[in-house]
Design a protein around this motif. Structure first.
Motif, PDB file in Angstrom:
ATOM      1  N   THR A 158       0.802  -1.229   0.000  1.00  0.00           N
ATOM      2  CA  THR A 158       0.000   0.000   0.000  1.00  0.00           C
ATOM      3  C   THR A 158       0.833   1.277   0.000  1.00  0.00           C
ATOM      4  N   GLU A 159       2.142   1.159  -0.164  1.00  0.00           N
ATOM      5  CA  GLU A 159       2.995   2.356  -0.111  1.00  0.00           C
ATOM      6  C   GLU A 159       2.677   3.342  -1.230  1.00  0.00           C
ATOM      7  N   ILE A 160       2.401   2.858  -2.425  1.00  0.00           N
ATOM      8  CA  ILE A 160       2.120   3.765  -3.547  1.00  0.00           C
ATOM      9  C   ILE A 160       0.821   4.536  -3.309  1.00  0.00           C
ATOM     10  N   LYS A 161      -0.145   3.907  -2.644  1.00  0.00           N
ATOM     11  CA  LYS A 161      -1.406   4.588  -2.354  1.00  0.00           C
ATOM     12  C   LYS A 161      -1.189   5.720  -1.345  1.00  0.00           C
ATOM     13  N   SER A 162      -0.336   5.493  -0.370  1.00  0.00           N
ATOM     14  CA  SER A 162      -0.015   6.545   0.590  1.00  0.00           C
ATOM     15  C   SER A 162       0.745   7.681  -0.082  1.00  0.00           C
ATOM     16  N   ILE A 163       1.625   7.348  -1.024  1.00  0.00           N
ATOM     17  CA  ILE A 163       2.365   8.386  -1.752  1.00  0.00           C
ATOM     18  C   ILE A 163       1.401   9.223  -2.579  1.00  0.00           C
ATOM     19  N   ARG A 164       0.434   8.582  -3.226  1.00  0.00           N
ATOM     20  CA  ARG A 164      -0.552   9.322  -4.014  1.00  0.00           C
ATOM     21  C   ARG A 164      -1.414  10.227  -3.153  1.00  0.00           C
ATOM     22  N   GLU A 165      -1.587   9.881  -1.877  1.00  0.00           N
ATOM     23  CA  GLU A 165      -2.304  10.752  -0.950  1.00  0.00           C
ATOM     24  C   GLU A 165      -1.415  11.870  -0.434  1.00  0.00           C
ATOM     25  N   GLY A 166      -0.112  11.787  -0.693  1.00  0.00           N
ATOM     26  CA  GLY A 166       0.823  12.831  -0.281  1.00  0.00           C
ATOM     27  C   GLY A 166       1.317  12.673   1.136  1.00  0.00           C
ATOM     28  N   LYS A 167       1.270  11.492   1.687  1.00  0.00           N
ATOM     29  CA  LYS A 167       1.665  11.261   3.077  1.00  0.00           C
ATOM     30  C   LYS A 167       3.082  10.707   3.158  1.00  0.00           C
ATOM     31  N   VAL A 168       4.041  11.538   2.750  1.00  0.00           N
ATOM     32  CA  VAL A 168       5.451  11.147   2.738  1.00  0.00           C
ATOM     33  C   VAL A 168       6.276  12.254   3.386  1.00  0.00           C
ATOM     34  N   SER A 169       7.284  11.863   4.145  1.00  0.00           N
ATOM     35  CA  SER A 169       8.200  12.818   4.753  1.00  0.00           C
ATOM     36  C   SER A 169       9.631  12.459   4.370  1.00  0.00           C
ATOM     37  N   LEU A 170      10.359  13.437   3.829  1.00  0.00           N
ATOM     38  CA  LEU A 170      11.743  13.229   3.400  1.00  0.00           C
ATOM     39  C   LEU A 170      12.756  13.939   4.288  1.00  0.00           C
ATOM     40  N   THR A 171      12.314  14.590   5.359  1.00  0.00           N
ATOM     41  CA  THR A 171      13.212  15.464   6.112  1.00  0.00           C
ATOM     42  C   THR A 171      14.398  14.743   6.742  1.00  0.00           C
ATOM     43  N   GLU A 172      14.213  13.531   7.258  1.00  0.00           N
ATOM     44  CA  GLU A 172      15.308  12.826   7.908  1.00  0.00           C
ATOM     45  C   GLU A 172      15.936  11.758   7.020  1.00  0.00           C
ATOM     46  N   ALA A 173      15.511  11.655   5.786  1.00  0.00           N
ATOM     47  CA  ALA A 173      15.950  10.574   4.905  1.00  0.00           C
ATOM     48  C   ALA A 173      17.356  10.826   4.355  1.00  0.00           C
ATOM     49  N   TYR A 174      18.057   9.722   4.114  1.00  0.00           N
ATOM     50  CA  TYR A 174      19.376   9.780   3.486  1.00  0.00           C
ATOM     51  C   TYR A 174      19.601   8.494   2.701  1.00  0.00           C
ATOM     52  N   CYS A 175      20.566   8.524   1.799  1.00  0.00           N
ATOM     53  CA  CYS A 175      20.847   7.372   0.936  1.00  0.00           C
ATOM     54  C   CYS A 175      22.221   6.799   1.272  1.00  0.00           C
ATOM     55  N   PHE A 176      22.364   5.485   1.051  1.00  0.00           N
ATOM     56  CA  PHE A 176      23.642   4.825   1.298  1.00  0.00           C
ATOM     57  C   PHE A 176      23.798   3.648   0.350  1.00  0.00           C
ATOM     58  N   PHE A 177      25.037   3.219   0.170  1.00  0.00           N
ATOM     59  CA  PHE A 177      25.345   2.081  -0.703  1.00  0.00           C
ATOM     60  C   PHE A 177      25.555   0.822   0.129  1.00  0.00           C
ATOM     61  N   ARG A 178      25.033  -0.297  -0.407  1.00  0.00           N
ATOM     62  CA  ARG A 178      25.282  -1.613   0.175  1.00  0.00           C
ATOM     63  C   ARG A 178      25.437  -2.603  -0.973  1.00  0.00           C
ATOM     64  N   LYS A 179      26.617  -3.195  -1.089  1.00  0.00           N
ATOM     65  CA  LYS A 179      26.927  -4.181  -2.126  1.00  0.00           C
ATOM     66  C   LYS A 179      26.644  -3.655  -3.533  1.00  0.00           C
TER      67      LYS A 179
END
Length: 155
Positions: free
Chosen positions: A38-59
């Motif tokens: 159901t993640e895509i449905k929540s994204i379409r509703e606009g219920k996403v927060s990016l403030t604390e997010a970060y990216c990293f590499f693994r393998k």
């Protein structure tokens, strides 16, 4: 004839406003997301927060951590976790370029915005960025103030 109805009319464009204040962007990329249930449905509703997010590499693969997607309200017991690691989809060439630059001192990969493209797929815009110093932050505040003053004088 009648006008064609767009498949996805609601425009989703969620930005990480804090990122442009905290970081200086060097290069940006658009990446797909591996989502569950159901993640895509929540994204379409606009219920996403990016403030604390970060990216990293693994393998040799790129992941995003601490991106909060709120649980979908209409789902039953099969709802998704709000905060989990999600894999980002980029071409091999882009991944190699990002990983080589990421290993430089002081650079990080941060999410800038999440949006739904024309095909209805969730995409994440990420940026290779360098953290700003205190005097750089003051400079960006001054620039915002001057833009605001110029906008007032026009009216």
């Amino acid at each position: 004839m009648g006008q064609e109805k767009k498949k996805f009319e609601k425009i989703i464009n969620i930005k990480n406003k804090k990122a442009s204040y905290e970081f200086e962007f060097i290069d940006t990329f658009k990446a797909g997301l591996v989502l569950k249930g159901t993640e895509i449905k929540s994204i379409r509703e606009g219920k996403v927060s990016l403030t604390e997010a970060y990216c990293f590499f693994r393998k040799g693969e790129l992941f995003i951590k601490q991106m909060h997607i709120a649980p979908y309200s209409m789902a039953s017991s099969y709802n998704h976790e709000a905060v989990r690691e999600r894999k980002l989809l980029l071409s091999k060439k882009e991944l190699e370029k990002l990983e080589s630059k990421f290993e430089e001192k002081g650079l990080s990969i941060i999410p800038v915005r999440i949006f739904i493209n024309d095909k209805g797929l969730a995409k994440l815009e990420i940026a290779l960025a360098r953290g700003k110093k205190v005097h750089d932050k003051r400079q960006s505040i001054k620039e915002k103030d001057t833009k605001r003053e110029l906008a007032r004088m026009k009216f």
